[in-house]
Design an enzyme around this catalytic site. Structure first.
Site, PDB file in Angstrom:
ATOM      1  N   ASP A 312       0.871  -1.168   0.000  1.00 49.77           N
ATOM      2  CA  ASP A 312       0.000   0.000   0.000  1.00 49.77           C
ATOM      3  C   ASP A 312       0.914   1.226   0.000  1.00 49.77           C
ATOM      4  O   ASP A 312       2.083   1.127   0.392  1.00 49.77           O
ATOM      5  CB  ASP A 312      -0.891  -0.019   1.248  1.00 49.77           C
ATOM      6  CG  ASP A 312      -1.741   1.229   1.361  1.00 49.77           C
ATOM      7  OD1 ASP A 312      -2.366   1.611   0.360  1.00 49.77           O
ATOM      8  OD2 ASP A 312      -1.760   1.826   2.451  1.00 49.77           O
ATOM      9  N   LYS A 313       0.416   2.360  -0.444  1.00 46.45           N
ATOM     10  CA  LYS A 313       1.258   3.567  -0.489  1.00 46.45           C
ATOM     11  C   LYS A 313       1.215   4.360   0.816  1.00 46.45           C
ATOM     12  O   LYS A 313       2.204   4.463   1.532  1.00 46.45           O
ATOM     13  CB  LYS A 313       0.848   4.478  -1.652  1.00 46.45           C
ATOM     14  CG  LYS A 313       1.726   5.737  -1.776  1.00 46.45           C
ATOM     15  CD  LYS A 313       1.268   6.638  -2.899  1.00 46.45           C
ATOM     16  CE  LYS A 313       0.142   7.539  -2.466  1.00 46.45           C
ATOM     17  NZ  LYS A 313       0.561   8.590  -1.502  1.00 46.45           N
TER      18      LYS A 313
END
Length: 632
Positions: A312-313
């Site tokens: 995930d960022k």
């Protein structure tokens, strides 16, 4: 006390007490400490042996399932029949201890789904006949108009009919920046209204809402994750058959039943049962030293088999909050520090999260004394009068007699339309990166702009490279916009980037690759990552800033939020599996030697139990070496 209650609920406290009493009885039996009409080792047989026999019988009768406990039961019964009570008690004790270790390492937590359910508000403010009425959420119907106050969680999916606000949608998309909402915009259940009262029309309710859909995704993903069967149980059928044939042939040739019983005793897979859980427990201990909590016992075994890691960022590869990364001045007589000060002065009155981020960054700057002296930053924010906020655009006010502005292009063009082309050109590079740009105007001119970004963690690129060197592909899987995702992905050295993902999209991506045999590890921090963390072969959550729901959904958690230890964790998983295989080889070689000695009559059941349990000791010592292992 809570841990004690969990143990009692799971029956583990009873097992621990049984082991303690059984160990005491075996010691008394071996050293003849207590004289009784019967061997005191019977206590170990009753407390530890009977449950094993019971499970073996149930498995055979109901499912014809041959596991390691079948052979253990045969050895226990045979030893007891010929009067080798100590040998029977010792085997029962060792096997129960191994089973306890295995149970502790594969325990499954389910609190995440309960937490998700609790996110849904129990009530809603429904407007009926111009009156506000608070009713249970399950009584809301499609078409109802709901009023949502600042700070409240939205109960249903709907459309904004009146008012403007900013909504924290991290629960659904993982976006670090709040999203401005105005009339006609869509809002989702479980998201949080930041400020400003809005009225929304219910479009999707109950089981059809976004949050409930996510709960179902988590449940279905969890159910689809197969458990890894213990190595001893995988080979149990062959072990039982070989043991019975060997014992039968030996009895037939020698005519001595004691030799046959000894073979059954030394064939008991004590070391085989301990081979996996002891190595995994040591691996868990090693990971704990660097702040990695492993919640699923077989997660290390699974992690050693992955071929792809999806990140995930926001909050995982990045810090998870907007930071002022650059300040540009258009005026020679106004420094960048002064522009930040002016922006912070007017934003101090704003309720918008971006405005709060500007103020926070200014405070951090003036807190650094050396920086303060070098730039001569005035630590006092200016007083602003006539403050006005325009949602989705910015803020305006008065600094003494001069007008001051802070906002996006849409706000600035209302006051300085002739400067739009020049401003757009200056800020173009930052827009392409997906950054947020706030222009600052004073009096009759634009004096500069601020750039806010969710910045990459300092060690992210090194981590990605370390993972790639181990032959594992890295993927960025995020709900953020494409430009922001591509910018962060490029900085981190990740080539495959999938942006604008809803929870369903992440789940679909992982499912698609795992169906091809490419086992996926998911690393995330938000509630929106929970379904993907459950579905993935191994889920790793950011434990510090991460959502409790994400942590509950994952197999592992980075307690200190330090992703720099991910390459170590991957290497540790492979080292743990290597340790398990060596344990198996050592235990089987020792058992083979003991079997040959039992066939020739050199070993009796008591000596056989002692000799073959040397394998258990060797396995435990070898596994313990993992505690101090370091990735070179």
């Amino acid at each position: 006390m809570s841990k004690l209650k969990n143990w009692l609920k799971e029956g583990e406290m009873v097992t621990i007490l049984s082991l303690a009493v059984s160990l005491l009885s075996l010691l008394c039996s071996f050293f003849k400490l207590i004289r009784l009409p019967v061997d005191i080792a019977w206590i170990a047989i009753i407390l530890c042996g009977l449950p094993i026999i019971k499970e073996a019988v149930i498995g055979l009768v109901t499912e014809f399932d041959i596991k390691a406990d079948v052979l253990v039961s045969l050895a226990l019964i045979a030893s007891a029949i010929i009067g080798e009570i100590f040998a029977a008690g010792e085997v029962a004790f060792i096997m129960t201890l191994g089973a306890l270790l295995e149970e502790r390492t594969v325990a499954k937590a389910r609190q995440g789904i309960e937490r998700l359910i609790h996110l849904t508000p129990r009530t809603g403010r429904v407007l009926k006949d111009a009156r506000e009425e608070i009713i249970p959420a399950e009584e809301i119907v499609v078409g109802d108009i709901l009023r949502v106050l600042p700070g409240e969680t939205i109960a249903i999916d709907g459309i904004v009919m009146k008012g403007e606000t900013s909504v924290d949608q991290a629960v659904m998309t993982g976006e670090s920046m709040p999203v401005d909402k105005k009339e006609g915009d869509e809002v989702f259940s479980g998201t949080v209204n930041q400020f400003g009262t809005i009225e929304i029309e219910a479009v999707k309710i109950g089981e059809d809402s976004s949050l409930q859909r996510m709960i179902r995704l988590v449940e279905s993903a969890d159910a689809g994750k197969a458990k890894i069967v213990g190595i001893a149980d995988r080979w149990a059928t062959w072990i039982v058959v070989i043991a019975l044939i060997s014992a039968g042939i030996t009895w037939f040739i020698s005519g001595e039943i004691i030799r046959a019983v000894t073979i059954l005793v030394v064939f008991c897979p004590c070391a085989l049962v301990l081979a996996t859980p002891t190595a995994i427990m040591a691996g868990i201990g090693n990971a704990a030293k660097v702040g990695i909590l492993i919640r699923e016992g077989d997660a290390l075994e699974r992690l050693a088999k992955i071929s792809r890691i999806t990140f995930d960022k926001t909050g995982t590869l990045t810090q998870g909050k907007p930071v002022v990364t650059y300040v540009h001045s258009f005026q020679d007589n106004i420094t960048a520090s002064e522009i930040l000060q002016i922006a912070a002065s007017i934003e101090q009155y704003s309720e918008h999260p971006l405005g709060k981020a500007v103020v926070e960054n200014y405070k951090l700057q003036i807190a650094n004394k050396q920086e303060l002296e070098r730039k001569a930053v005035n630590s006092v924010l200016y007083d602003i009068s006539d403050f006005k906020m325009f949602l989705g655009k910015g803020v305006v006010g008065k600094l003494k007699d001069d007008s001051v502005y802070a906002g996006n292009l849409e706000l600035i063009m209302n006051y300085f339309p002739e400067s739009i082309q020049e401003l757009t050109e200056k800020a173009k590079i930052y827009y392409q990166k997906g950054s947020t740009v706030i222009f600052v105007g004073l009096a009759d001119k634009i004096i500069g702009f601020l750039v806010l970004e969710d910045v990459l963690r300092k060690d992210a690129r090194e981590v990605v490279e370390g993972i790639r060197q181990q032959g594992i592909a890295c993927v960025l899987l995020t709900g953020d916009y494409k430009m922001a995702a591509e910018h962060i992905g490029k900085e981190a050295g990740i080539e495959e980037i999938v942006a604008e993902c809803l929870p369903e999209d992440k789940l679909t991506y992982i499912s698609r690759h795992q169906e091809k045999g490419q086992q996926v590890c998911m690393i995330g921090d938000g509630i929106n990552d929970a379904p993907a963390l459950k579905k993935s072969y191994v889920g790793i959550a950011m434990g510090g800033i991460g959502s409790d729901i994400a942590v509950d959904a994952a197999d592992m958690a980075l307690v200190s939020d330090e992703i720099k230890y991910l390459p170590h964790l991957l290497s540790l998983a492979k080292r743990t599996m290597k340790t398990i295989y060596i344990n198996l080889a050592l235990s089987m070689l020792l058992n083979l030697a003991a079997i040959l000695l039992a066939m020739t009559g050199i070993l009796n059941p008591i000596l056989g139990a002692l000799v073959h349990n040397v394998g258990s000791v060797v396995v435990i010592i070898h596994s313990s070496l993992l505690l101090a292992w370091k990735n070179q």
